[in-house]
Design an enzyme around this catalytic site. Structure first.
Site, PDB file in Angstrom:
ATOM      1  N   LEU A 313       0.887  -1.112   0.105  1.00 46.97           N
ATOM      2  CA  LEU A 313      -0.080  -0.176  -0.115  1.00 46.97           C
ATOM      3  C   LEU A 313       0.916   1.430   0.074  1.00 46.97           C
ATOM      4  O   LEU A 313       0.354   2.311  -0.598  1.00 46.97           O
ATOM      5  CB  LEU A 313      -0.862  -0.148   1.299  1.00 46.97           C
ATOM      6  N   GLY A 314       1.949   1.200   0.567  1.00 45.62           N
ATOM      7  CA  GLY A 314       2.698   2.354   0.759  1.00 45.62           C
ATOM      8  C   GLY A 314       4.044   2.222   0.971  1.00 45.62           C
ATOM      9  O   GLY A 314       4.599   0.965   1.461  1.00 45.62           O
ATOM     10  N   LYS A 315       5.113   3.171   0.935  1.00 49.13           N
ATOM     11  CA  LYS A 315       6.470   2.739   1.341  1.00 49.13           C
ATOM     12  C   LYS A 315       7.132   4.140   1.715  1.00 49.13           C
ATOM     13  O   LYS A 315       6.721   5.314   1.164  1.00 49.13           O
ATOM     14  CB  LYS A 315       7.169   2.368   0.073  1.00 49.13           C
ATOM     15  N   GLY A 319      10.310   2.059   6.541  1.00 50.07           N
ATOM     16  CA  GLY A 319       9.385   0.713   6.313  1.00 50.07           C
ATOM     17  C   GLY A 319       8.035   0.909   5.198  1.00 50.07           C
ATOM     18  O   GLY A 319       8.487   1.660   4.525  1.00 50.07           O
ATOM     19  N   VAL A 321       3.867  -0.456   4.190  1.00 50.86           N
ATOM     20  CA  VAL A 321       2.709  -0.688   4.562  1.00 50.86           C
ATOM     21  C   VAL A 321       2.058  -1.648   3.511  1.00 50.86           C
ATOM     22  O   VAL A 321       1.987  -1.534   2.549  1.00 50.86           O
ATOM     23  CB  VAL A 321       1.572   0.398   4.523  1.00 50.86           C
ATOM     24  N   LYS A 336       1.825  -2.714   8.834  1.00 53.15           N
ATOM     25  CA  LYS A 336       2.863  -1.729   9.017  1.00 53.15           C
ATOM     26  C   LYS A 336       4.114  -2.114   9.430  1.00 53.15           C
ATOM     27  O   LYS A 336       4.072  -2.606  10.578  1.00 53.15           O
ATOM     28  CB  LYS A 336       2.201  -0.240   9.689  1.00 53.15           C
ATOM     29  N   ASP A 430       0.028  15.990  12.546  1.00 45.49           N
ATOM     30  CA  ASP A 430       0.501  16.119  11.115  1.00 45.49           C
ATOM     31  C   ASP A 430      -0.873  15.637  10.282  1.00 45.49           C
ATOM     32  O   ASP A 430      -0.915  14.691   9.611  1.00 45.49           O
ATOM     33  CB  ASP A 430       1.260  14.664  11.048  1.00 45.49           C
TER      34      ASP A 430
END
Length: 620
Positions: A313-315, A319, A321, A336, A430
């Site tokens: 899903l993401g980087k 690390g 996800v 995660k 955030d």
């Protein structure tokens, strides 16, 4: 304590990269976003008939040089050696070549940036440029590239800087040298190398020598070996330490006194008291217990074997996800993972635990939930609820902007989530479209608490420098300290972006954007309703104490604004109101190996981080 350059993010965009600099360290990091590289800025030439000397005195020339310097910083940031050399080459750009000593936010130079990142060849190119970088250049808090390379544990950069003239005895505004920082971080290899350069062992502003600040036994022993080998007597400050086995005890009388004073100043924490009172009580087993009664083992641990990877899903920097499926029940989760090497090496353990603690202990319909946490030899793992409809950033990119009704719905849910965090003494810090995800029903939920802060009070000013570059509050840029009011400012920024399509003060030029945030007039489009315009303006008041939500009523104050007139808050929190329609987010499944997600599961030497694992969250 050295803090991260940026927190781990699922999605990175030019307007939403995050930075953090915690008050405990007083480290003053410049905002360093990952931006697309600029085109060649030298497009304007001297006007016909003008002489070069005259042109070099014009604002036009100064603006061109400034663009060149900005472009240089971007290439340094992306570790592009060829283009860095090109930007510095006077044979290519003549008088327009970038200046390696140009100073940006907080007086950082390109060499400060390269030293933090550990880019050796970039550092060398800057030093060897025709107008070479000053290896002893100072930031606004008097830190040199050597200070920063030491803080980030880059021994190869430390050696390079010293070999090229860096003064190991220079002090920052707290009178700390590079050796002080290497010692307090426990970087024994850097301590050993710096000691070989025969530094002056002086005290800092608190009267501490580097050996007084030794973080661990290895660092302390390095100092002792140095003094014995060279028959050098280490300076005494009255700060006593005791070695117990291979452990270094911080047992100075002053430490004890400071701890006692700190305890008397600390207010009772209601949540701590509640947790203590609700702790599991020991109950004696009845004496009539049968000898042959079976002992029932608890459920087995949750670990890598329980999950199947579906897609990434993401980087981020530390690390990734992944979308995973729990094998025993086919339930999907967002997994995660943080690489221990990066987390420990960059002193991010505190931040990882902050996120884990918040997700574990806060139960709210508009905040993501932590279900499990465990670790492998190489990774820290958090298993969270999967929100399949993407984040607000994805939907804003598709729709360009939202209707007021749609923005109102999400803003209301975020208001309730922020109110819950504030009640638990947590600052989010955030808030941006990428950190608001939509669950299966389309309700908004806050995620990514890597920059959050626990244990705050209304009276206490947090002096961190953190956030995302297009979403920094004025008080953040001024370094004047902030409270929970900073989250309400960010809600105003997010609300503006939802109904307009861009952040309010956005500029592709970082310095201009920071100037806009602090000084420019807030221009809210007239096509918005009066209530919507007023809502945004009241949230984005530059004076934190005058901001909507700054009163002791916090979220209740925000909820009373006319923009939310007619909204049934009880129905909203119970999810009785239908979410706005959205276009589903499609993700192509791609098999992810267990080793890619969790690293090698058998390691000869594994760094274990105590207190991380959560077998099953009991939050509803």
């Amino acid at each position: 304590m050295v803090e991260p350059i940026s927190s781990f993010k699922q999605n990175k965009t030019s307007s939403s990269n995050s930075i953090d600099n915690e008050e405990d360290s007083n480290e003053e990091n410049e905002v360093r976003p990952e931006m697309p590289l600029a085109e060649d800025p030298i497009k304007t030439k001297p006007s016909p008939g003008s002489t070069l000397d005259n042109f070099l005195k014009t604002d036009e020339y100064r603006n061109l040089r400034r663009k060149m310097n900005l472009t240089l910083w971007e290439y340094v940031e992306q570790n592009d050696l060829n283009f860095v050399k090109k930007m510095l080459d006077p044979e290519i750009y003549s008088n327009f070549a970038a200046d390696p000593n140009a100073k940006g936010l907080n007086d950082w130079t390109a060499l400060h940036m390269a030293s933090v990142y550990g880019y050796k060849m970039i550092c060398l190119a800057l030093i060897q440029a025709p107008n070479g970088a000053d290896v002893n250049s100072r930031t606004s808090i008097q830190r040199t590239p050597l200070h920063l390379a030491t803080l980030h544990n880059h021994l190869h950069i430390v050696k390079l800087l010293v070999e090229n003239g860096a003064d190991i005895n220079l002090k920052d505004n707290e009178n700390n040298t590079a050796l002080h920082y290497a010692s307090m971080q426990g970087y024994s290899q850097i301590v050993d190398w710096l000691l070989q350069q025969k530094p002056v062992l002086e005290t800092n502003s608190l009267g501490r020598t580097p050996i007084c600040l030794s973080l661990n036994y290895e660092t302390y022993q390095t100092f002792l070996d140095y003094s014995k080998f060279l028959s050098v007597k280490l300076p005494e400050t009255g700060y006593s330490r005791v070695v117990l086995g291979n452990t270094l005890l911080h047992n100075s009388r002053e430490d004890y006194i400071n701890k006692i004073i700190a305890k008397t100043l600390k207010k009772n924490n209601i949540n701590d008291a509640k947790a203590f009172n609700e702790r599991p009580k020991f109950q004696a087993k009845p004496k009539t217990k049968k000898l042959n009664e079976k002992f029932i083992l608890p459920p087995s641990k949750v670990g890598p074997k329980d999950f199947r990877g579906i897609t990434q899903l993401g980087k981020g920097s530390f690390g990734e996800v992944y979308l995973v499926e729990k094998i025993d029940n086919n339930q999907q989760y967002a997994l995660k993972v943080l690489r221990k090497e990066k987390v420990i090496g960059n002193n991010l353990v505190k931040y990882a635990f902050t996120e884990r603690n918040i997700l574990l202990h806060i139960s709210h319909p508009f905040i993501v939930k932590l279900n499990y946490a465990f670790q492998t030899p190489e990774k820290l793992v958090m298993v969270m609820d999967y929100c399949p409809n993407g984040d607000l950033g994805t939907h804003l990119a598709r729709e360009k902007k939202f209707t007021e009704d749609k923005a109102r719905f999400y803003a209301a849910q975020i208001t309730l989530a922020l109110g819950e965090l504030h009640k638990n003494a947590i600052l989010f810090r955030d808030l941006k479209p990428e950190n608001v995800v939509l669950d299966a029903d389309g309700n908004a939920r806050l995620t990514d608490f890597g920059l959050s802060k626990e244990g705050t009070t209304d009276e206490q000013l947090s002096r961190s420098f953190c956030g995302s570059i297009a979403y920094l509050a004025p008080e953040m840029l001024k370094r004047s300290g902030h409270t929970r009011s900073v989250d309400w400012y960010l809600l105003g920024v997010l609300s503006y972006e939802m109904v307009v399509g861009t952040p309010p003060f956005y500029s592709p030029n970082r310095d201009q954007m920071f100037s806009n945030i602090q000084k420019a007039d807030l221009k809210v489009p007239q096509f918005l309703s009066n209530d919507c315009q007023n809502f945004i303006k009241e949230l984005m008041v530059r004076e934190p104490l005058k901001r909507l939500g700054a009163s002791k009523d916090d979220a209740e104050d925000v909820k009373m604004h006319p923009f939310f007139s007619g909204l049934n808050w009880d129905d909203l929190i119970k999810k009785r109101l239908p979410p706005p329609p959205i276009k589903p987010v499609r993700r192509a499944p791609k098999s992810i190996s267990s080793e890619k997600m969790f690293g090698k599961l058998k390691a000869e030497v594994a760094q274990r981080i105590d207190g991380w694992s959560v077998l099953q969250s009991n939050k509803k």
